[in-house]
Design a protein around this motif. Structure first.
Motif, PDB file in Angstrom:
ATOM      1  N   LEU A   1      13.125  -4.566   9.528  1.00 29.62           N
ATOM      2  CA  LEU A   1      12.020  -3.644   9.330  1.00 29.62           C
ATOM      3  C   LEU A   1      11.941  -3.432   7.824  1.00 29.62           C
ATOM      4  O   LEU A   1      12.835  -2.812   7.245  1.00 29.62           O
ATOM      5  CB  LEU A   1      12.264  -2.317  10.055  1.00 29.62           C
ATOM      6  N   ALA A   2      10.936  -3.979   7.198  1.00 29.50           N
ATOM      7  CA  ALA A   2      10.870  -3.992   5.734  1.00 29.50           C
ATOM      8  C   ALA A   2      10.257  -2.709   5.193  1.00 29.50           C
ATOM      9  O   ALA A   2       9.098  -2.402   5.472  1.00 29.50           O
ATOM     10  CB  ALA A   2      10.059  -5.191   5.260  1.00 29.50           C
ATOM     11  N   TYR A   3      11.060  -1.962   4.410  1.00 31.00           N
ATOM     12  CA  TYR A   3      10.490  -0.776   3.762  1.00 31.00           C
ATOM     13  C   TYR A   3      10.230  -1.056   2.294  1.00 31.00           C
ATOM     14  O   TYR A   3      10.734  -2.038   1.731  1.00 31.00           O
ATOM     15  CB  TYR A   3      11.351   0.464   3.990  1.00 31.00           C
ATOM     16  N   SER A   4       9.424  -0.220   1.678  1.00 35.86           N
ATOM     17  CA  SER A   4       8.974  -0.401   0.282  1.00 35.86           C
ATOM     18  C   SER A   4       8.329  -1.762   0.061  1.00 35.86           C
ATOM     19  O   SER A   4       8.612  -2.431  -0.939  1.00 35.86           O
ATOM     20  CB  SER A   4      10.141  -0.215  -0.698  1.00 35.86           C
ATOM     21  N   PRO A   5       7.439  -2.221   0.952  1.00 35.91           N
ATOM     22  CA  PRO A   5       6.808  -3.535   0.756  1.00 35.91           C
ATOM     23  C   PRO A   5       5.914  -3.586  -0.476  1.00 35.91           C
ATOM     24  O   PRO A   5       5.618  -4.671  -0.983  1.00 35.91           O
ATOM     25  CB  PRO A   5       6.002  -3.730   2.041  1.00 35.91           C
ATOM     26  N   LEU A   6       5.507  -2.405  -0.968  1.00 34.00           N
ATOM     27  CA  LEU A   6       4.689  -2.354  -2.180  1.00 34.00           C
ATOM     28  C   LEU A   6       5.512  -1.942  -3.402  1.00 34.00           C
ATOM     29  O   LEU A   6       4.944  -1.643  -4.451  1.00 34.00           O
ATOM     30  CB  LEU A   6       3.519  -1.382  -1.983  1.00 34.00           C
ATOM     31  N   GLY A   7       6.831  -1.938  -3.261  1.00 33.24           N
ATOM     32  CA  GLY A   7       7.679  -1.622  -4.402  1.00 33.24           C
ATOM     33  C   GLY A   7       7.337  -0.291  -5.043  1.00 33.24           C
ATOM     34  O   GLY A   7       7.071  -0.213  -6.250  1.00 33.24           O
ATOM     35  N   PHE A   8       7.334   0.781  -4.213  1.00 29.68           N
ATOM     36  CA  PHE A   8       7.009   2.135  -4.697  1.00 29.68           C
ATOM     37  C   PHE A   8       5.621   2.198  -5.328  1.00 29.68           C
ATOM     38  O   PHE A   8       5.353   3.016  -6.208  1.00 29.68           O
ATOM     39  CB  PHE A   8       8.054   2.593  -5.720  1.00 29.68           C
ATOM     40  N   GLY A   9       4.745   1.319  -4.895  1.00 27.11           N
ATOM     41  CA  GLY A   9       3.381   1.315  -5.403  1.00 27.11           C
ATOM     42  C   GLY A   9       3.186   0.448  -6.631  1.00 27.11           C
ATOM     43  O   GLY A   9       2.038   0.219  -7.055  1.00 27.11           O
ATOM     44  N   PHE A  10       4.268  -0.049  -7.225  1.00 23.52           N
ATOM     45  CA  PHE A  10       4.137  -0.878  -8.430  1.00 23.52           C
ATOM     46  C   PHE A  10       3.342  -2.144  -8.146  1.00 23.52           C
ATOM     47  O   PHE A  10       2.575  -2.620  -8.992  1.00 23.52           O
ATOM     48  CB  PHE A  10       5.517  -1.223  -8.990  1.00 23.52           C
ATOM     49  N   LEU A  11       3.510  -2.711  -6.948  1.00 19.51           N
ATOM     50  CA  LEU A  11       2.828  -3.965  -6.629  1.00 19.51           C
ATOM     51  C   LEU A  11       1.336  -3.781  -6.357  1.00 19.51           C
ATOM     52  O   LEU A  11       0.614  -4.764  -6.184  1.00 19.51           O
ATOM     53  CB  LEU A  11       3.512  -4.635  -5.436  1.00 19.51           C
ATOM     54  N   THR A  12       0.846  -2.545  -6.337  1.00 14.43           N
ATOM     55  CA  THR A  12      -0.602  -2.329  -6.271  1.00 14.43           C
ATOM     56  C   THR A  12      -1.241  -2.513  -7.647  1.00 14.43           C
ATOM     57  O   THR A  12      -2.467  -2.610  -7.751  1.00 14.43           O
ATOM     58  CB  THR A  12      -0.939  -0.914  -5.775  1.00 14.43           C
ATOM     59  N   GLY A  13      -0.406  -2.514  -8.686  1.00 10.75           N
ATOM     60  CA  GLY A  13      -0.905  -2.658 -10.045  1.00 10.75           C
ATOM     61  C   GLY A  13      -1.321  -1.358 -10.691  1.00 10.75           C
ATOM     62  O   GLY A  13      -1.759  -1.333 -11.844  1.00 10.75           O
TER      63      GLY A  13
END
Length: 345
Positions: free
Chosen positions: A230-242
């Motif tokens: 179960l993968a958590y932080s798939p957006l890296g704390f929002g960093f991967l949204t840019g």
């Protein structure tokens, strides 16, 4: 929405799991219920919480996440939903969690389960996870194992024996791990087999384009033991949204809370993020959808846990299930990973 089986269980979870750790801190109960309603309407059947939520945790907000969910859950068709929560382990110094972060032993497990059931206003919990191991492990951005820090721990077999009793009592259905190591996965699995005790059915760890450590020894362990991620932080704390590329995003966790998300404030994170955002633009995808689609593409991921502070963010994230990354895009992502390997472990 696709649904995947969790290990040896009969739980079939949606490929997207609704994470809730902002409920009670960044989200009001009204906002939480709107998110829950929307997610369920889109086919999500899997909700993840924890006794220590919301995060950042505090004495004033402790337990609010489960409480918010419970006020919603009592009006739902319970057997159509898979509700997961977690017991906090020792070593974090949370004095307000059952009088202090305690060992994963009989008394603490039983009290934690009963407390969560009361807050969630439900007769049973589908998936009950150990939030982090009872024993010492490097965690949350640490990568070096220090033998000096090894201390007393509740034996894994003893932990499983207690969970067996709680399962027999009908309070929980299945157990899982979180923030575990490959060694821990194998030990829990083998102890269960040897002693005829409940087998863990999943592991919840961080996994994203900035942290692909699960690709190695973890993946081998979960393959042979049939314990999906179960993968958590798939957006890296929002960093991967840019959103942090040019400035600090207002109302975001890293901006609002001091010393939060330190694992993503390391060298090469910003360079890697910029490269991934460029790939998204080139293929006319939002950076968030690219990052989520990548996680969902991994063979060992049963469900990707997404959290959002706004309904608009939740809608965008859920739309990622319609994004399929072709081999050329995956090759571009791998090329960036080769240049900036795991900048945020």
């Amino acid at each position: 929405m696709q649904y995947n089986q969790l290990g040896n269980s009969d739980l079939k979870v949606s490929e997207i799991c609704l994470g809730t750790m902002t409920y009670g801190q960044q989200n009001t109960i009204e906002e939480a219920h709107k998110q829950l309603n929307y997610a369920i309407d889109q086919g999500v059947n899997f909700i993840d919480a924890a006794e220590m939520y919301p995060v950042p945790t505090s004495a004033e907000t402790y337990g609010l996440t489960e409480t918010y969910i419970g006020e919603w859950l009592k009006n739902q068709q319970r057997d159509q939903l898979i509700v997961a929560t977690k017991i906090a382990g020792p070593g974090r110094g949370f004095k307000w969690v059952r009088g202090g972060a305690k060992a994963i032993d009989r008394n603490n497990i039983k009290q934690a389960v009963d407390d969560s059931l009361k807050r969630l206003q439900t007769a049973y919990i589908d998936l009950y996870q150990i939030h982090w191991p009872d024993r010492y492990v490097p965690r949350f951005g640490q990568t070096v194992f220090d033998p000096i820090q090894v201390g007393e721990t509740v034996p894994i077999a003893e932990q499983l024996e207690v969970f067996a009793d709680v399962i027999k009592a009908g309070k929980i259905r299945y157990i899982g791990l979180s923030n575990e190591t490959p060694w821990g996965v194998v030990q829990f699995s083998h102890a269960a087999k040897q002693l005829g005790l409940p087998k863990v059915v999943c592991i919840q760890n961080a996994y994203n384009l900035l942290n692909r450590f699960f690709d190695g020894a973890f993946a081998k362990a979960v393959y042979y033991e049939n314990i999906p991620l179960l993968a958590y932080s798939p957006l890296g704390f929002g960093f991967l949204t840019g959103k942090y590329i040019n400035s600090k995003a207002e109302k975001a966790r890293v901006t609002l809370f001091e010393n939060f998300g330190q694992r993503y404030l390391k060298p090469n994170v910003s360079k890697a993020v910029a490269a991934y955002v460029e790939i998204a633009k080139r293929h006319q995808l939002s950076p968030a959808q690219l990052a989520l689609a990548f996680v969902q593409s991994r063979w060992f991921v049963a469900s990707t846990i997404i959290g959002a502070t706004t309904l608009e963010q939740l809608k965008e994230n859920l739309e990622s299930i319609n994004v399929v990354l072709n081999k050329n895009i995956l090759a571009e992502l791998d090329a960036v990973h080769t240049q900036f390997p795991n900048p945020a472990p």
